[in-house]
Design an enzyme around this catalytic site. Structure first.
Site, PDB file in Angstrom:
ATOM      1  N   GLY A  84       0.809  -1.210   0.000  1.00 46.51           N
ATOM      2  CA  GLY A  84       0.000   0.000   0.000  1.00 46.51           C
ATOM      3  C   GLY A  84       0.842   1.259   0.000  1.00 46.51           C
ATOM      4  N   SER A  85       0.358   2.288   0.683  1.00 45.34           N
ATOM      5  CA  SER A  85       0.954   3.622   0.589  1.00 45.34           C
ATOM      6  C   SER A  85       2.370   3.741   1.129  1.00 45.34           C
ATOM      7  CB  SER A  85       0.055   4.634   1.302  1.00 45.34           C
ATOM      8  OG  SER A  85      -1.197   4.747   0.647  1.00 45.34           O
ATOM      9  N   VAL A  86       2.838   2.801   1.962  1.00 42.61           N
ATOM     10  CA  VAL A  86       4.201   2.926   2.477  1.00 42.61           C
ATOM     11  C   VAL A  86       5.240   2.800   1.365  1.00 42.61           C
ATOM     12  CG1 VAL A  86       3.669   2.133   4.807  1.00 42.61           C
ATOM     13  CG2 VAL A  86       4.266   0.459   3.060  1.00 42.61           C
TER      14      VAL A  86
END
Length: 555
Positions: free
Chosen positions: A284-286
């Site tokens: 995801g966004s990491v």
């Protein structure tokens, strides 16, 4: 007639005496070697001398796995008397049920060996031997003990009852740790009891000691904070990985659920897995800062680039991509601060080359980390011949690929080290590796500065702030995949952080699996764990603050 009978009888006697004398000569002269060997085979034995298994320690020499001497009691069922009193005393000394012991002796009655009790303490075993029950014997062995217990169980692993590695580093380094057993010649009586040691044929070679990269103090602290967060948020589990930003060494690696390797009576098999290395997930966004480094390196997006993310959603190839809210126009740093899927997608779709997946592979995704840990995951970065726009977009905001927590932490060493990625190591290194350049130094430093602005008051990552230190970080909240696709109410909460920004010392990844509380976002669940762990670690490592207390007060 009588004289003839006498002569015949005397002749037979003399012939018999002659045959007997001949046989005696034959046995003592011609078959002496054979008979001596047969006699020795019934009295001389070659016993194994167990080798002492090597110790596993942390980077400072604190023991994490040690072998202690124990005694195994065995019996020759054919020699154990059937006397009820003796058997009762034997069963009581062993702490066993008399009927169960009698049944086992009966089951092995035609054999010459059976275990009575494995790996007893020397004192307890001696109480049994003092009974002097015929047919009962002792053998010296070693038992593995893990001082850290559940705190580092999945990393270190365990041995079986024969002291052979079965999981984790105990299995990975089995030949090195086990050593080589020795041999000795002994004299035993017909009941198998030791009469005398005769000679050592080969000395046992003890196993080698293994020095890990982890710091036991950091490991305890990281495990405590992770366990508390999992319990507080009623989560399925979690994992935490902390790397030394200068060397790539793993300073701490904690997992939930765990187990006590010293007492496996109620072991949950799920606790055996070292999730940080063998399990993968969509990041995801990491992963957005890593994708941003690839986008910036193309030279197509100058620092003052602004992307309009309105109205907060867009449709690509029939799929709807959404942001949490309508963020309007965002700078490149703003895209990371707001964690905009729309912003990352619009930037990526302006390119005609798969620069993002190439960057992921260069950072180690899709390849084994190379730690030597059994079952380490490679993860996956798709490489279809024809890329669809939705695939390009999804990869830029962390969907469509899978990584392990260790791979994710290792990838961020390139951001912390001016573009050089360091391979992760579970063993203490004598010197730092050179690292592999994968990002242009200026771009890596630029992304580090952008991540510094992500962890600030008023942002979703603000709970990852550490008093006295500047932190570069990124949050992530990922929907989990079920049998019917992405689930609507099951998530993984993530946070990746580098600290301190002025001179990176540690890189930490925190993942909480399926939190069931009122909050489930990475900034709310994982970021506070990072803040506590990183803050404690920086103080333990004596890292000087790079942020004044006045700055903290002002914010």
């Amino acid at each position: 007639m009588g004289r003839a009978r006498y002569i015949v009888m005397m002749g037979l006697v003399l012939i018999g005496l002659g045959l007997l004398a001949g046989r005696i000569v034959d046995l003592h002269v011609f078959e002496r070697t054979f008979l001596k060997g047969q006699g020795d085979a019934r009295t001389l034995r070659v016993d194994e001398i167990p080798a002492h298994r090597g110790m596993i320690t942390d980077r400072h020499g604190s023991p994490l796995a040690i072998s202690t001497p124990v005694v195994t009691l065995w019996a020759n069922p054919q020699d154990v008397p059937e006397d009820g009193i003796q058997r009762l005393r034997l069963a009581q000394a062993l702490g066993q049920d008399l009927d169960a012991l009698n049944k086992r002796l009966a089951r092995y009655s035609e054999r010459e060996f059976m275990y009575l009790e494995r790996r007893m303490t020397p004192g307890a075993a001696q109480k049994v031997l003092d009974l002097r029950v015929p047919g009962v014997h002792a053998r010296k062995e070693y038992k593995r003990y893990y001082p850290a217990g559940e705190v580092a169980a999945q990393l270190i692993g365990v041995t079986n009852i024969d002291d052979k590695g079965q999981e984790g580093l105990e299995l990975a380094y089995q030949p090195y740790l086990a050593g080589v057993p020795g041999k000795r010649r002994v004299l035993k009586d017909r009941r198998g009891r030791l009469v005398r040691d005769l000679e050592v044929l080969k000395e046992a070679e003890p196993g080698g000691d293994l020095t890990l990269s982890i710091d036991q103090s950091l490991q305890y602290m990281a495990y405590r904070e992770l366990k508390a967060a999992v319990e507080k948020n009623d989560a399925d589990g979690g994992t935490l990985v902390m790397l030394d930003a200068d060397t790539g060494e793993v300073l701490a690696m904690a997992n939930q659920p765990s187990y006590n390797p010293n007492n496996r009576a109620s072991l949950d098999p799920a606790g055996l897995r070292n999730q940080a290395i063998v399990d993968t997930f969509e990041p995801g966004s990491v992963i957005k800062p890593l994708a941003m480094s690839a986008l910036l390196e193309t030279g197509k997006f100058p620092p003052d680039t602004v992307v309009d993310t309105s109205p907060g959603w867009m449709v690509i190839d029939g799929y709807t991509i959404r942001d949490v809210s309508n963020n309007g126009k965002l700078t490149l740093t703003g895209i990371l601060r707001k964690s905009s899927n729309i912003g990352m997608s619009k930037l990526t779709l302006q390119l005609d080359k798969p620069v993002v997946p190439r960057r992921y592979r260069a950072l180690g995704f899709g390849s084994a980390p190379g730690t030597g840990f059994p079952g380490e995951a490679t993860g996956s970065v798709p490489s279809p011949r024809v890329w669809s726009s939705s695939q390009w977009a999804a990869l830029s905001y962390g969907y469509g690929l899978s990584v392990s927590a260790l791979q994710l932490a290792s990838a961020y060493t390139a951001i912390a080290n001016h573009g050089k990625r360091l391979p992760p190591s579970l063993l203490r290194l004598d010197q730092a590796p050179q690292g592999k350049p994968v990002i242009e130094p200026a771009i890596a430093d630029k992304v580090l500065g952008m991540m510094d602005e992500v962890v600030a008051p008023g942002t979703g990552a603000r709970r990852g702030m550490v008093p006295g230190y500047r932190v570069a970080g990124k949050t992530g909240t990922v929907r989990k995949v079920g049998s019917d696709g992405y689930q609507q109410s099951t998530y993984r909460a993530l946070f990746v952080g580098i600290a301190p920004v002025s001179d990176p010392r540690i890189i930490t990844v925190v993942m909480i699996d399926h939190p069931r509380g009122d909050e489930y976002y990475g900034g709310a669940i994982a970021a506070p764990v990072f803040s506590r762990v990183a803050g404690s670690a920086l103080r333990m490592l004596d890292v000087p603050p790079d942020r004044s207390s006045q700055d903290d007060d002002d914010e």
